[in-house]
Write a protein that holds these residues in place. Structure first.
Motif, mmCIF file in Angstrom:
data_model
loop_
_atom_site.group_PDB
_atom_site.id
_atom_site.type_symbol
_atom_site.label_atom_id
_atom_site.label_comp_id
_atom_site.label_asym_id
_atom_site.label_seq_id
_atom_site.Cartn_x
_atom_site.Cartn_y
_atom_site.Cartn_z
ATOM 1 N N ARG A 140 7.268 -2.528 3.903
ATOM 2 C CA ARG A 140 5.946 -2.023 4.265
ATOM 3 C C ARG A 140 5.093 -1.807 3.022
ATOM 4 O O ARG A 140 3.917 -2.199 2.973
ATOM 5 C CB ARG A 140 6.078 -0.712 5.045
ATOM 6 N N VAL A 141 5.691 -1.166 2.013
ATOM 7 C CA VAL A 141 4.938 -0.876 0.792
ATOM 8 C C VAL A 141 4.594 -2.166 0.063
ATOM 9 O O VAL A 141 3.446 -2.376 -0.367
ATOM 10 C CB VAL A 141 5.739 0.067 -0.118
ATOM 11 N N ALA A 142 5.562 -3.066 -0.080
ATOM 12 C CA ALA A 142 5.319 -4.324 -0.782
ATOM 13 C C ALA A 142 4.339 -5.206 -0.018
ATOM 14 O O ALA A 142 3.479 -5.864 -0.618
ATOM 15 C CB ALA A 142 6.628 -5.066 -0.995
ATOM 16 N N GLY A 143 4.454 -5.220 1.317
ATOM 17 C CA GLY A 143 3.566 -6.056 2.116
ATOM 18 C C GLY A 143 2.111 -5.641 2.003
ATOM 19 O O GLY A 143 1.224 -6.474 1.791
ATOM 20 N N LEU A 144 1.853 -4.331 2.124
ATOM 21 C CA LEU A 144 0.477 -3.874 2.011
ATOM 22 C C LEU A 144 -0.023 -4.036 0.572
ATOM 23 O O LEU A 144 -1.200 -4.313 0.340
ATOM 24 C CB LEU A 144 0.380 -2.407 2.448
ATOM 25 N N GLY A 145 0.891 -3.870 -0.399
ATOM 26 C CA GLY A 145 0.509 -4.097 -1.791
ATOM 27 C C GLY A 145 0.088 -5.533 -2.029
ATOM 28 O O GLY A 145 -0.882 -5.807 -2.756
ATOM 29 N N TYR A 146 0.782 -6.473 -1.396
ATOM 30 C CA TYR A 146 0.426 -7.880 -1.573
ATOM 31 C C TYR A 146 -0.941 -8.176 -0.962
ATOM 32 O O TYR A 146 -1.708 -8.983 -1.483
ATOM 33 C CB TYR A 146 1.493 -8.771 -0.940
ATOM 34 N N VAL A 147 -1.249 -7.500 0.155
ATOM 35 C CA VAL A 147 -2.593 -7.640 0.727
ATOM 36 C C VAL A 147 -3.642 -7.217 -0.306
ATOM 37 O O VAL A 147 -4.687 -7.854 -0.465
ATOM 38 C CB VAL A 147 -2.722 -6.801 2.015
ATOM 39 N N GLY A 148 -3.349 -6.130 -1.012
ATOM 40 C CA GLY A 148 -4.267 -5.682 -2.058
ATOM 41 C C GLY A 148 -4.393 -6.690 -3.181
ATOM 42 O O GLY A 148 -5.501 -6.936 -3.683
ATOM 43 N N MET A 149 -3.274 -7.287 -3.575
ATOM 44 C CA MET A 149 -3.304 -8.295 -4.635
ATOM 45 C C MET A 149 -4.179 -9.482 -4.243
ATOM 46 O O MET A 149 -4.943 -10.021 -5.059
ATOM 47 C CB MET A 149 -1.875 -8.780 -4.920
ATOM 48 N N LEU A 150 -4.102 -9.883 -2.972
ATOM 49 C CA LEU A 150 -4.931 -10.988 -2.494
ATOM 50 C C LEU A 150 -6.392 -10.579 -2.361
ATOM 51 O O LEU A 150 -7.301 -11.366 -2.642
ATOM 52 C CB LEU A 150 -4.422 -11.471 -1.131
ATOM 53 N N ALA A 151 -6.606 -9.333 -1.929
ATOM 54 C CA ALA A 151 -7.972 -8.884 -1.650
ATOM 55 C C ALA A 151 -8.769 -8.601 -2.914
ATOM 56 O O ALA A 151 -9.999 -8.757 -2.914
ATOM 57 C CB ALA A 151 -7.940 -7.631 -0.774
ATOM 58 N N GLY A 152 -8.098 -8.197 -3.987
ATOM 59 C CA GLY A 152 -8.796 -7.797 -5.198
ATOM 60 C C GLY A 152 -9.803 -8.818 -5.708
ATOM 61 O O GLY A 152 -10.999 -8.508 -5.852
ATOM 62 N N PRO A 153 -9.380 -10.055 -5.986
ATOM 63 C CA PRO A 153 -10.330 -11.052 -6.484
ATOM 64 C C PRO A 153 -11.470 -11.321 -5.502
ATOM 65 O O PRO A 153 -12.623 -11.483 -5.904
ATOM 66 C CB PRO A 153 -9.456 -12.302 -6.670
ATOM 67 N N ALA A 154 -11.139 -11.369 -4.192
ATOM 68 C CA ALA A 154 -12.167 -11.655 -3.199
ATOM 69 C C ALA A 154 -13.187 -10.526 -3.095
ATOM 70 O O ALA A 154 -14.392 -10.771 -2.963
ATOM 71 C CB ALA A 154 -11.516 -11.900 -1.831
ATOM 72 N N VAL A 155 -12.708 -9.284 -3.143
ATOM 73 C CA VAL A 155 -13.617 -8.137 -3.045
ATOM 74 C C VAL A 155 -14.581 -8.120 -4.232
ATOM 75 O O VAL A 155 -15.791 -7.905 -4.068
ATOM 76 C CB VAL A 155 -12.817 -6.821 -2.974
ATOM 77 N N ILE A 156 -14.040 -8.344 -5.421
ATOM 78 C CA ILE A 156 -14.910 -8.374 -6.604
ATOM 79 C C ILE A 156 -15.923 -9.512 -6.489
ATOM 80 O O ILE A 156 -17.111 -9.354 -6.801
ATOM 81 C CB ILE A 156 -14.077 -8.531 -7.890
ATOM 82 N N GLY A 157 -15.458 -10.672 -6.033
ATOM 83 C CA GLY A 157 -16.370 -11.807 -5.862
ATOM 84 C C GLY A 157 -17.476 -11.494 -4.867
ATOM 85 O O GLY A 157 -18.644 -11.849 -5.089
ATOM 86 N N TRP A 158 -17.141 -10.836 -3.762
ATOM 87 C CA TRP A 158 -18.151 -10.482 -2.768
ATOM 88 C C TRP A 158 -19.162 -9.487 -3.338
ATOM 89 O O TRP A 158 -20.370 -9.594 -3.090
ATOM 90 C CB TRP A 158 -17.460 -9.896 -1.543
ATOM 91 N N LEU A 159 -18.673 -8.525 -4.121
ATOM 92 C CA LEU A 159 -19.572 -7.518 -4.693
ATOM 93 C C LEU A 159 -20.556 -8.111 -5.689
ATOM 94 O O LEU A 159 -21.622 -7.534 -5.932
ATOM 95 C CB LEU A 159 -18.749 -6.411 -5.368
#
Length: 434
Positions: free
Chosen positions: A361-380
């Motif tokens: 659970r912890v690793a899975g949600l962490g991986y979502v964050g790893m994927l989301a980080g670049p995209a979130v910054i790009g969107w901002l």
């Protein structure tokens, strides 16, 4: 410790370093590829989501293949595939082709990532002591090597495709040569018996001690179930913290070089060292983290590590000087380096009977964050300058530091009590001397 096991550990180091080098080679070439394809930061952020999606799918596929065929088959095969796929993102001249190349490379990288981690678990079980952190440190070493090679090829005026093809060819050779040293599908019975991990040994002892006490089994089971329900909320807090920390890591991986190039005007050869600096301090921190945890506790490592990372990325956000930006990325990597291992460890120890589920659970949600980080910054970047988007990372690190108390253990309480007693005794002595 027998020679085959030592050789398997060395081979695992090699594959982790290879994976880090392949991913790092892509990362340091992002600015040049973005410029050649002619896309904005926002578009690049969307394309990076496709890379993450491919990696996620690859992890699911490779996990099943590793269970059925064994890591000894899957690890070298995926190492060859990932090395061969590295050149693909360096070839396109349009966004659509780049999107397909990133999905393929992400898929292959995800396959290599999960299969080599599965093999690392076998090695750790056979050794009977923690060795996983060192493997992940060599992944960061691969990122540093990639930054050095990327800077050299950029200085020489080579196109991204040439450098990526050369690194991919070398990776194929390394993956094939290292294959013979890998362990079979699982550790041998003898090795497992000689080197049983402490947690498993304690569990076995508990089972033996419970023999003959069946009259108390029902109550013990009820108490255990209640304890698991009580820890469920804590596990999701750990997962949320992992998401925030790994989102920060993902943002640094894909945007550090672009920050120096676009915000501070650094040449591509110099900008590549931003990611290299981050990866280098991340590696140093991972190599030192185990000793620091033993002395100060996991809560302190998470709290002060996240606080250090917040200071580092704040420097990056506001500084107009290149040397200060390098210092900021260095602090950011050093601070984040020990955070994720503490969260994973806490999840595994929260409930030994459900350690695998909790860590997933912890690793899975962490991986979502790893994927989301670049995209979130790009969107901002649609709304503000790239360096201003890093304010989000400051906030996430600050929240992590404040919430670090979730890792507080009995040893932390004992350590705090001792410090309080020493401080009181010092005040009493000082007062008596007056």
């Amino acid at each position: 410790m027998n020679a085959p096991l030592r050789a398997a550990r060395v081979a695992t180091f090699v594959y982790f370093s290879l994976c880090g080098t392949l991913m790092g080679t892509w990362v340091v070439n992002i600015p040049a590829i973005e410029e050649r394809v002619g896309i904005s930061h926002a578009t690049l952020g969307g394309l990076l989501v496709l890379l993450g999606l491919g990696a996620f799918v690859g992890m699911q596929v490779a996990g099943r293949l590793t269970d059925s065929l064994g890591a000894r088959v899957v690890v070298p095969a995926t190492g060859v595939l990932c090395s061969a796929a590295l050149v693909l993102p360096g070839l396109p001249h349009d966004p659509w082709t780049l999107a397909g190349a990133l999905m393929v490379f992400g898929f292959c990288n995800g396959c290599l990532d999960v299969s080599m981690n599965a093999h690392a678990v076998h090695v750790e079980k056979a050794y009977g002591r923690p060795v996983m952190s060192a493997f992940h440190a060599t992944f960061s070493v691969g990122g540093v090597l990639a930054a050095l090679v990327g800077a050299a090829t950029a200085s020489a005026g080579q196109s991204p495709a040439v450098g990526m093809a050369a690194m991919g060819a070398l990776g194929i050779v390394i993956a094939l040569v290292s294959a013979r040293a890998l362990l079979p599908a699982a550790p041998t019975v003898a090795a497992s018996a000689v080197a049983t991990p402490p947690v498993e040994a304690a569990s076995s002892a508990g089972e033996a001690a419970s023999t003959g006490k069946k009259g108390k089994t029902g109550k013990a089971g009820q108490a255990s179930a209640a304890a698991r329900r009580g820890t469920s909320g804590r596990i999701w807090v750990l997962a949320a913290l992992a998401l925030m920390v790994m989102l920060c890591e993902g943002a640094a991986n894909d945007w550090s070089a672009l920050h120096l190039k676009d915000v501070l005007g650094a040449p591509a050869s110099t900008a590549a060292f931003a990611y290299g600096t981050f990866a280098a301090t991340m590696t140093i921190g991972r190599l030192l983290a185990d000793r620091l945890v033993a002395r100060f506790g996991s809560m302190a490592i998470l709290r002060y590590g996240a606080a250090t990372a917040a200071v580092g990325i704040a420097i990056v956000t506001v500084s107009p000087w290149m040397w200060a930006a390098f210092a900021g990325w260095a602090l950011f990597g050093l601070g984040l380096s020990g955070c994720v291992p503490q969260l994973f460890s806490a999840a595994g120890h929260a409930d030994p009977a459900a350690a695998g589920a909790n860590v997933s659970r912890v690793a899975g949600l962490g991986y979502v964050g790893m994927l989301a980080g670049p995209a979130v910054i790009g969107w901002l970047t649609h709304f503000t300058a790239l360096n201003h988007t890093f304010v989000l990372l400051i906030l996430l690190c600050a929240i992590t530091a404040v919430a670090a108390g979730v890792l507080r253990t009995d040893s932390d309480r004992t350590r705090r009590t001792r410090r309080t007693r020493r401080a009181r005794r010092t005040r009493e002595l000082a007062h008596g001397s007056r």
